[in-house]
Write a protein that holds these residues in place. Structure first.
Motif, PDB file in Angstrom:
ATOM      1  N   GLU A   1      -5.362   3.161 -12.298  1.00  0.00           N
ATOM      2  CA  GLU A   1      -4.037   2.967 -11.762  1.00  0.00           C
ATOM      3  C   GLU A   1      -3.851   3.094 -10.859  1.00  0.00           C
ATOM      4  OE1 GLU A   1      -2.512   4.572 -17.100  1.00  0.00           O
ATOM      5  OE2 GLU A   1      -4.022   5.957 -15.317  1.00  0.00           O
ATOM      6  N   LYS A   2      -4.284   4.016 -10.240  1.00  0.00           N
ATOM      7  CA  LYS A   2      -4.311   4.786  -8.855  1.00  0.00           C
ATOM      8  C   LYS A   2      -3.796   3.474  -7.775  1.00  0.00           C
ATOM      9  CE  LYS A   2      -5.509   9.277  -8.961  1.00  0.00           C
ATOM     10  NZ  LYS A   2      -6.472  10.397  -9.015  1.00  0.00           N
ATOM     11  N   ARG A   3      -5.373   2.533  -8.030  1.00  0.00           N
ATOM     12  CA  ARG A   3      -5.242   1.567  -7.878  1.00  0.00           C
ATOM     13  C   ARG A   3      -4.136   0.504  -7.518  1.00  0.00           C
ATOM     14  NH1 ARG A   3     -11.390   0.134  -9.513  1.00  0.00           N
ATOM     15  NH2 ARG A   3     -10.402  -1.181 -10.359  1.00  0.00           N
ATOM     16  N   GLY A   4      -3.420   0.119  -8.670  1.00  0.00           N
ATOM     17  CA  GLY A   4      -2.061  -0.213  -8.589  1.00  0.00           C
ATOM     18  C   GLY A   4      -1.069   0.089  -7.898  1.00  0.00           C
ATOM     19  N   ILE A   5      -0.730   1.221  -8.141  1.00  0.00           N
ATOM     20  CA  ILE A   5       0.676   1.653  -7.625  1.00  0.00           C
ATOM     21  C   ILE A   5      -0.124   1.473  -5.719  1.00  0.00           C
ATOM     22  CG2 ILE A   5       1.157   4.208  -6.768  1.00  0.00           C
ATOM     23  CD1 ILE A   5       0.617   5.239  -9.669  1.00  0.00           C
ATOM     24  N   ILE A   6      -0.819   1.738  -5.362  1.00  0.00           N
ATOM     25  CA  ILE A   6      -0.926   1.885  -3.475  1.00  0.00           C
ATOM     26  C   ILE A   6      -1.542   0.468  -3.571  1.00  0.00           C
ATOM     27  CG2 ILE A   6      -2.851   1.715  -2.579  1.00  0.00           C
ATOM     28  CD1 ILE A   6      -3.781   4.056  -3.982  1.00  0.00           C
ATOM     29  N   GLY A   7      -1.488  -0.711  -4.432  1.00  0.00           N
ATOM     30  CA  GLY A   7      -1.309  -2.303  -4.127  1.00  0.00           C
ATOM     31  C   GLY A   7      -0.406  -2.402  -4.138  1.00  0.00           C
TER      32      GLY A   7
ATOM     33  N   THR B   1      -1.219 -12.419   6.466  1.00  0.00           N
ATOM     34  CA  THR B   1      -1.951 -12.667   7.424  1.00  0.00           C
ATOM     35  C   THR B   1      -1.560 -11.888   8.740  1.00  0.00           C
ATOM     36  OG1 THR B   1      -2.148 -15.496   6.686  1.00  0.00           O
ATOM     37  CG2 THR B   1      -2.757 -14.298   8.857  1.00  0.00           C
ATOM     38  N   GLN B   2      -0.106 -11.842   8.557  1.00  0.00           N
ATOM     39  CA  GLN B   2       0.498 -10.654   9.631  1.00  0.00           C
ATOM     40  C   GLN B   2      -0.221  -9.717   9.544  1.00  0.00           C
ATOM     41  OE1 GLN B   2       4.529 -12.198   8.953  1.00  0.00           O
ATOM     42  NE2 GLN B   2       4.505 -13.222  10.983  1.00  0.00           N
ATOM     43  N   LEU B   3      -0.277  -9.589   8.879  1.00  0.00           N
ATOM     44  CA  LEU B   3      -0.354  -7.452   8.114  1.00  0.00           C
ATOM     45  C   LEU B   3      -1.692  -7.625   8.300  1.00  0.00           C
ATOM     46  CD1 LEU B   3       0.220  -4.798   7.640  1.00  0.00           C
ATOM     47  CD2 LEU B   3       0.689  -5.648   5.278  1.00  0.00           C
ATOM     48  N   ALA B   4      -3.098  -8.834   7.774  1.00  0.00           N
ATOM     49  CA  ALA B   4      -4.329  -8.235   7.969  1.00  0.00           C
ATOM     50  C   ALA B   4      -4.537  -8.345   9.065  1.00  0.00           C
ATOM     51  CB  ALA B   4      -4.659  -9.735   7.451  1.00  0.00           C
ATOM     52  N   LYS B   5      -3.914  -9.222  10.246  1.00  0.00           N
ATOM     53  CA  LYS B   5      -4.379  -9.256  11.454  1.00  0.00           C
ATOM     54  C   LYS B   5      -3.977  -7.777  12.123  1.00  0.00           C
ATOM     55  CE  LYS B   5      -3.935 -14.068  12.957  1.00  0.00           C
ATOM     56  NZ  LYS B   5      -3.032 -15.233  12.872  1.00  0.00           N
TER      57      LYS B   5
ATOM     58  N   ILE C   1      -8.592  -6.578   9.557  1.00  0.00           N
ATOM     59  CA  ILE C   1      -9.440  -7.375   8.220  1.00  0.00           C
ATOM     60  C   ILE C   1      -8.943  -8.539   7.979  1.00  0.00           C
ATOM     61  CG2 ILE C   1      -9.150  -4.834   7.427  1.00  0.00           C
ATOM     62  CD1 ILE C   1      -7.239  -5.642   5.146  1.00  0.00           C
ATOM     63  N   HIS C   2      -9.562  -9.643   7.186  1.00  0.00           N
ATOM     64  CA  HIS C   2      -9.292 -10.272   6.459  1.00  0.00           C
ATOM     65  C   HIS C   2      -8.220 -10.321   5.321  1.00  0.00           C
ATOM     66  CE1 HIS C   2     -10.717 -14.738   4.657  1.00  0.00           C
ATOM     67  NE2 HIS C   2     -10.790 -14.722   5.806  1.00  0.00           N
ATOM     68  N   ARG C   3      -7.528 -11.599   5.317  1.00  0.00           N
ATOM     69  CA  ARG C   3      -6.697 -11.973   4.177  1.00  0.00           C
ATOM     70  C   ARG C   3      -7.065 -11.500   3.013  1.00  0.00           C
ATOM     71  NH1 ARG C   3      -4.673 -14.462   1.505  1.00  0.00           N
ATOM     72  NH2 ARG C   3      -6.005 -15.402   1.069  1.00  0.00           N
ATOM     73  N   THR C   4      -8.026 -11.469   2.769  1.00  0.00           N
ATOM     74  CA  THR C   4      -8.817 -11.594   1.395  1.00  0.00           C
ATOM     75  C   THR C   4      -8.834 -10.266   0.891  1.00  0.00           C
ATOM     76  OG1 THR C   4     -11.022 -12.429   1.885  1.00  0.00           O
ATOM     77  CG2 THR C   4      -9.724 -14.223   0.900  1.00  0.00           C
ATOM     78  N   SER C   5      -8.945  -9.269   2.109  1.00  0.00           N
ATOM     79  CA  SER C   5      -9.055  -7.803   1.865  1.00  0.00           C
ATOM     80  C   SER C   5      -7.986  -7.100   1.541  1.00  0.00           C
ATOM     81  CB  SER C   5     -10.161  -7.514   3.197  1.00  0.00           C
ATOM     82  OG  SER C   5     -11.227  -7.875   2.883  1.00  0.00           O
ATOM     83  N   LEU C   6      -7.028  -8.017   1.641  1.00  0.00           N
ATOM     84  CA  LEU C   6      -5.597  -6.891   1.963  1.00  0.00           C
ATOM     85  C   LEU C   6      -4.982  -7.787   0.302  1.00  0.00           C
ATOM     86  CD1 LEU C   6      -3.024  -5.820   3.086  1.00  0.00           C
ATOM     87  CD2 LEU C   6      -2.323  -8.228   4.089  1.00  0.00           C
ATOM     88  N   ALA C   7      -5.268  -9.046   0.253  1.00  0.00           N
ATOM     89  CA  ALA C   7      -4.724  -9.700  -1.422  1.00  0.00           C
ATOM     90  C   ALA C   7      -5.753  -8.475  -2.552  1.00  0.00           C
ATOM     91  CB  ALA C   7      -5.080 -10.676  -1.575  1.00  0.00           C
TER      92      ALA C   7
ATOM     93  N   LEU D   1      -9.672  -0.824  -3.437  1.00  0.00           N
ATOM     94  CA  LEU D   1      -8.943   0.528  -2.864  1.00  0.00           C
ATOM     95  C   LEU D   1      -9.500   0.458  -1.052  1.00  0.00           C
ATOM     96  CD1 LEU D   1      -7.600   2.545  -3.982  1.00  0.00           C
ATOM     97  CD2 LEU D   1      -9.472   3.909  -4.084  1.00  0.00           C
ATOM     98  N   PRO D   2      -8.649   0.714  -0.878  1.00  0.00           N
ATOM     99  CA  PRO D   2      -8.930   0.715   0.917  1.00  0.00           C
ATOM    100  C   PRO D   2      -8.920   2.264   1.016  1.00  0.00           C
ATOM    101  CG  PRO D   2      -6.433   0.318   0.638  1.00  0.00           C
ATOM    102  CD  PRO D   2      -7.138   0.972  -0.621  1.00  0.00           C
ATOM    103  N   ASP D   3      -9.846   3.269   2.145  1.00  0.00           N
ATOM    104  CA  ASP D   3     -10.598   4.031   2.165  1.00  0.00           C
ATOM    105  C   ASP D   3      -9.099   4.663   3.059  1.00  0.00           C
ATOM    106  OD1 ASP D   3     -10.914   3.243   5.286  1.00  0.00           O
ATOM    107  OD2 ASP D   3     -13.341   3.073   4.969  1.00  0.00           O
ATOM    108  N   ILE D   4      -9.918   5.996   3.383  1.00  0.00           N
ATOM    109  CA  ILE D   4      -8.435   6.628   4.085  1.00  0.00           C
ATOM    110  C   ILE D   4      -7.781   6.634   4.729  1.00  0.00           C
ATOM    111  CG2 ILE D   4      -9.734   8.732   4.780  1.00  0.00           C
ATOM    112  CD1 ILE D   4      -6.693   9.101   3.411  1.00  0.00           C
ATOM    113  N   PHE D   5      -9.307   6.180   6.494  1.00  0.00           N
ATOM    114  CA  PHE D   5      -8.522   5.375   7.521  1.00  0.00           C
ATOM    115  C   PHE D   5      -7.709   3.986   7.699  1.00  0.00           C
ATOM    116  CE2 PHE D   5     -13.021   7.136   7.436  1.00  0.00           C
ATOM    117  CZ  PHE D   5     -12.477   8.607   8.318  1.00  0.00           C
ATOM    118  N   MET D   6      -8.029   3.590   6.319  1.00  0.00           N
ATOM    119  CA  MET D   6      -7.099   2.230   6.359  1.00  0.00           C
ATOM    120  C   MET D   6      -5.750   3.143   5.947  1.00  0.00           C
ATOM    121  SD  MET D   6      -7.163  -1.021   6.504  1.00  0.00           S
ATOM    122  CE  MET D   6      -8.597  -1.762   7.420  1.00  0.00           C
ATOM    123  N   LEU D   7      -5.989   3.179   5.323  1.00  0.00           N
ATOM    124  CA  LEU D   7      -4.549   3.756   4.159  1.00  0.00           C
ATOM    125  C   LEU D   7      -3.978   4.605   5.336  1.00  0.00           C
ATOM    126  CD1 LEU D   7      -5.703   4.993   0.718  1.00  0.00           C
ATOM    127  CD2 LEU D   7      -4.025   3.679   1.234  1.00  0.00           C
ATOM    128  N   CYS D   8      -4.702   4.723   6.634  1.00  0.00           N
ATOM    129  CA  CYS D   8      -3.513   5.727   7.187  1.00  0.00           C
ATOM    130  C   CYS D   8      -2.984   4.751   8.699  1.00  0.00           C
ATOM    131  CB  CYS D   8      -4.226   7.083   8.222  1.00  0.00           C
ATOM    132  SG  CYS D   8      -4.437   8.310   7.711  1.00  0.00           S
TER     133      CYS D   8
END
Length: 80
Positions: A6-12, A27-31, A35-41, A49-56
């Motif tokens: 549920e948390k992953r869904g909310i964050i996503g 693609t723009q945000l991933a750049k 990170i790669h666009r597929t990771s963002l997707a 689930l992104p780690d805390i550093f990516m979330l920041c």
């Protein structure tokens, strides 16, 4: 208490919402995140689930608090 899924869904959903509000493609945000666009997707659909550093980094790009990004608080609207 919410499950990890549920948390992953909310964050996503929040990542996708803030990205779209800023008219950014995946693609723009991933750049911007280096990170790669597929990771963002994967983040957006709640598969990963992104780690805390990516979330920041995302919170900085979206100019929102980390609590808003992860769904612990609602974004503040223009009250004026």
């Amino acid at each position: 208490m919410k499950t990890k899924e549920e948390k992953r869904g909310i964050i996503g959903r929040n990542i996708k919402r803030f990205r779209e509000e800023r008219n950014l493609s995946q693609t723009q945000l991933a750049k911007k995140l280096w990170i790669h666009r597929t990771s963002l997707a994967g983040y957006e659909i709640g598969k990963r689930l992104p780690d805390i550093f990516m979330l920041c980094r995302m919170a900085d790009i979206f100019d929102v608090s980390l609590d808003v990004l992860v769904g612990r608080e609602e974004p503040r609207g223009d009250a004026g």
